[in-house]
Design an enzyme around this catalytic site. Structure first.
Site, PDB file in Angstrom:
ATOM      1  CG  LEU A  26       8.433 -11.118  -5.070  1.00  0.00           C
ATOM      2  CD1 LEU A  26       9.864 -10.758  -5.457  1.00  0.00           C
ATOM      3  CD2 LEU A  26       7.462 -10.040  -5.529  1.00  0.00           C
ATOM      4  CG  ASP A  27       3.555 -14.838  -9.056  1.00  0.00           C
ATOM      5  OD1 ASP A  27       2.999 -15.099  -7.968  1.00  0.00           O
ATOM      6  OD2 ASP A  27       2.981 -14.276  -9.998  1.00  0.00           O
ATOM      7  NE  ARG A  28      10.504 -22.369 -10.113  1.00  0.00           N
ATOM      8  CZ  ARG A  28      10.579 -23.664 -10.425  1.00  0.00           C
ATOM      9  NH1 ARG A  28       9.480 -24.387 -10.507  1.00  0.00           N
ATOM     10  NH2 ARG A  28      11.755 -24.226 -10.642  1.00  0.00           N
TER      11      ARG A  28
END
EC number: 5.4.99.-
Length: 285
Positions: A133-135
């Site tokens: 997942l993106d940050r």
């Protein structure tokens, strides 16, 4: 790591073909065959070319993976939604990076997962992140606790058979309650943003409008492909950028990062041959 399956077929089958039908990759099978593992049928060690009969148990023993010393240990917590001998399902907080990189080399989910396995005394200490997942995207993230699990689920990932659903808050209102976005996404050198481009990779996003207000909507989003920033790029492309998404033109008056959560994962467990489904609520905020 040791795993056993009871062969349910009606005809004799070679071990390799049977394991491939369960999802095992060619590379892992060769590694096991060439000294990194053992095959047992009815609890007796056999050659990898052996055929197994209906109702016979097949056990695969794989040598454990030692820790990658380049990955630092982090004692920061993991929010574990589910765990067994093969899988960790993590509820990742928004703001935490999935894997180490040039700007963040510790405190990521991977650093925490390695430390967790070390503290548990696990013989396998090299976890594999199956989803990322993106940050600033929070929610469910699947980790294989050893390389056999990673290999056996990779086919589902590559063939987009793993169900991944998200909850997204976007700007604007919709005329229709359901839509499919099928537009290729490309990376441009030197840019953090991804773009819609004819020379890009195929990307398909499906969404359902669950709630709608005067100037925003809550969506349930399903990924049919897994491109970087896919939901963010696609929603911006149709004029509904995610709220808080500064990179793709979202409204940042209240939030500085995208309002996006991975709220559901479902996959066929190659060890139990059952469907596993996990959900999580979005934060109260």
């Amino acid at each position: 790591m040791e795993n056993t399956w009871q062969y349910q077929g009606t005809e004799p089958i070679k071990i390799k073909k049977y394991l491939q039908s369960l999802g095992m990759g060619h590379r892992l099978f060769n590694d096991l065959k060439n000294g990194q593992g053992e095959f047992l049928v009815d609890h007796r060690q056999v050659r990898p070319t052996t055929k197994i009969l209906p109702n016979q148990p097949l056990t695969v023993i794989a040598q454990p993976e030692p820790r990658d010393q380049a990955v630092k240990l982090s004692d920061q917590p993991l929010d574990i939604a589910y765990e067994d001998d093969n899988w960790l399902v993590i509820n990742k907080p928004a703001g935490v990076t999935s894997i180490p990189g040039p700007s963040v080399d510790n405190g990521t989910i991977l650093n925490r997962a390695v430390n967790y396995l070390v503290q548990q005394g696990s013989p396998d200490q090299r976890p594999h992140l199956i989803t990322r997942l993106d940050r600033y995207t929070g929610g469910l993230l699947l980790i294989a606790k050893h390389h056999v699990a990673s290999s056996m689920i990779s086919q589902q990932v590559q063939q987009h058979k793993m169900l991944k659903e998200y909850t997204a808050f976007v700007s604007g209102t919709f005329n229709d309650d359901h839509g499919i976005i099928n537009r290729p996404i490309a990376r441009r050198e030197g840019q953090a943003q991804r773009v819609i481009a004819e020379d890009g990779q195929k990307a398909v996003t499906e969404y359902w409008v669950e709630e709608q207000k005067a100037n925003w909507a809550k969506l349930r989003v399903q990924l049919h492909t897994g491109r970087t920033h896919q939901i963010r790029v696609h929603m911006a492309a149709i004029g509904h950028p995610l709220i808080g998404d500064h990179l793709y033109g979202g409204d940042t008056s209240r939030y500085q990062h995208q309002r996006l959560w991975a709220t559901k994962i479902s996959f066929q467990d190659p060890f139990t041959l059952t469907q596993r489904t996990f959900t999580c609520p979005i934060p109260q905020e």
